[in-house]
Scaffold this motif. Structure first.
Motif, short mmCIF file in Angstrom:
data_model
loop_
_atom_site.label_atom_id
_atom_site.label_comp_id
_atom_site.label_asym_id
_atom_site.label_seq_id
_atom_site.Cartn_x
_atom_site.Cartn_y
_atom_site.Cartn_z
N GLN A 180 -67.67 15.10 22.26
CA GLN A 180 -67.07 14.52 21.12
C GLN A 180 -65.72 15.12 21.05
N ILE A 192 -72.84 10.78 6.09
CA ILE A 192 -72.60 9.44 6.56
C ILE A 192 -73.15 8.58 5.38
N SER A 247 -72.93 11.24 11.41
CA SER A 247 -71.85 11.74 10.47
C SER A 247 -70.67 11.00 10.76
N VAL A 248 -69.68 11.34 10.08
CA VAL A 248 -68.26 10.73 10.05
C VAL A 248 -67.27 11.60 10.54
N LEU A 249 -66.55 11.44 11.64
CA LEU A 249 -65.41 12.32 12.16
C LEU A 249 -64.20 11.68 11.83
N TYR A 250 -63.36 12.60 11.24
CA TYR A 250 -62.10 12.54 10.83
C TYR A 250 -61.13 12.65 12.03
N THR A 281 -60.91 7.07 10.52
CA THR A 281 -62.38 7.81 10.86
C THR A 281 -63.14 6.95 11.97
N GLY A 338 -68.70 6.32 5.86
CA GLY A 338 -70.08 6.69 6.23
C GLY A 338 -71.02 5.28 6.00
N GLU A 381 -62.82 17.49 11.69
CA GLU A 381 -64.27 17.86 10.73
C GLU A 381 -64.99 16.64 10.49
N SER A 382 -66.39 16.82 10.08
CA SER A 382 -67.25 15.82 10.06
C SER A 382 -67.85 15.86 8.66
N ASN A 385 -69.69 9.22 14.16
CA ASN A 385 -69.88 10.59 15.33
C ASN A 385 -71.32 10.92 15.04
#
Length: 249
Positions: free
Chosen positions: A70, A135, A110-113, A104, A141, A131-132, A107
Motif C-alpha cells: 500500500q 470507511i 478504510s480510507v487512505l489520504y 483520498t 468512505g 494516514e487512514s 485502502n
C-alpha cells in the motif's frame, strides 16, 4: 538467472492477482487461478508476508495486500510531476472554498489520504498524508462504499465494525445501507459530524478513463465556521476539481 527471473515473475503475478481482488483470497484460489502448485504459492506468500507486501485475513490461509505494498502504491501515486499537478488542483480548490481539501482513495476497509491542502484558518483538523480513517463514518468512505460493486460492498458491510465515534455515527447497518443508496443516487457523500464532533465534510468521486471511481476529492471544516448548506454551495467547485483530477489519473 532463469530460475530467479521465473520466481520473480511468479511473485509479481501473486501480487497482481491480490491487488485486483476486492476481498481476501484463499491459498487454493491463488494456486488454481495462477496455475501454480500450492507449495510454490505458499512459499511465495510467506516471503511476501515477511516483507509486509501482503497480510493474512482472519483465516490464516487467506491473503490481502499488505501495508508495504500500500505504501509503494501511495509513493507511486504521489511521485513527480503528476503529483504536483494534483496538489495544485487541491490548492486551487482551497483558494476558492477556503476550507481544507483532501485527495483520498480506498485502502481495504478504510480510507487512505493521498494528498491534502490545509485551510488558512487556525482552526483545522490535521491528518497526515499516508494516514487512514474509517470507511463507515467519513464522507470519502461512504462515497467509496456507495460507488463500489454490490458484491464487494456487501462483503465489507458484513465484516465492518461500525464503531460509534460520535453521537451521529451510524451504527445500524440498515440505516447505513439506506444512506449509501442515497449517496449513490445523488453522486456525493456527506459527513455530518459522524467522524468527529464539530466537523462536517463532503466528497465526490474521481473516475478513471473507464469511468470507475478510483479516488475522491473532499472538503471538510468545523461547524463553528461552515454549515451543510455551505458544503452544498461548494459542490460545483468540488466537482470541477474532481474532473481535473480525472484527467491526471
Amino acid at each position: 538467472m532463469i530460475k530467479t527471473s521465473s520466481s520473480a515473475e511468479r511473485t509479481l503475478r501473486v501480487l497482481q492477482y491480490l491487488a485486483e481482488r476486492s476481498q481476501p483470497v484463499p491459498l487454493a484460489e491463488l494456486s488454481g487461478e495462477l496455475d501454480l502448485p500450492k507449495p510454490t504459492v505458499h512459499r511465495l506468500c510467506q516471503l511476501l508476508l515477511d516483507l509486509r507486501m501482503i497480510k493474512h485475513d482472519v483465516e490464516e490461509k487467506t491473503y490481502l495486500i499488505g501495508p508495504a505494498l500500500q505504501k509503494l502504491a501511495m509513493d507511486t501515486l504521489t511521485h513527480g510531476t503528476v503529483s504536483q499537478l494534483r496538489h495544485s488542483v487541491l490548492a486551487d480548490l482551497v483558494d476558492t472554498v477556503g476550507e481544507t481539501c483532501n485527495f483520498t482513495t480506498l485502502n481495504g476497509s478504510s480510507v487512505l489520504y493521498l494528498d491534502r491542502v490545509e485551510t488558512r484558518y487556525p482552526w483545522r483538523l490535521t491528518i497526515d498524508v499516508g494516514e487512514s480513517v474509517p470507511i463507515h463514518c467519513t464522507a470519502s468512505g461512504k462515497l467509496f462504499l456507495a460507488m463500489m460493486h454490490s458484491v464487494k460492498r456487501n462483503y465489507l458491510l458484513r465484516r465492518l465494525e461500525l464503531a460509534r465515534l460520535t453521537d451521529q455515527t451510524m451504527t445500524d447497518l440498515d440505516q447505513l445501507r439506506e444512506s449509501l443508496e442515497e449517496v449513490r443516487q445523488v453522486g456525493y457523500a456527506l459527513d455530518q459530524q459522524e467522524f468527529i464532533t464539530g466537523l462536517i465534510a463532503i466528497a465526490v468521486p474521481v473516475h478513471d478513463s473507464q469511468g470507475e471511481p478510483r479516488a475522491a476529492v473532499a472538503i471538510h471544516g468545523p461547524t463553528s465556521r461552515i454549515c451543510l448548506q455551505d458544503l452544498h454551495d461548494m459542490l460545483p467547485d468540488l466537482k470541477k476539481a474532481a474532473a481535473r483530477m480525472t484527467e491526471l489519473l
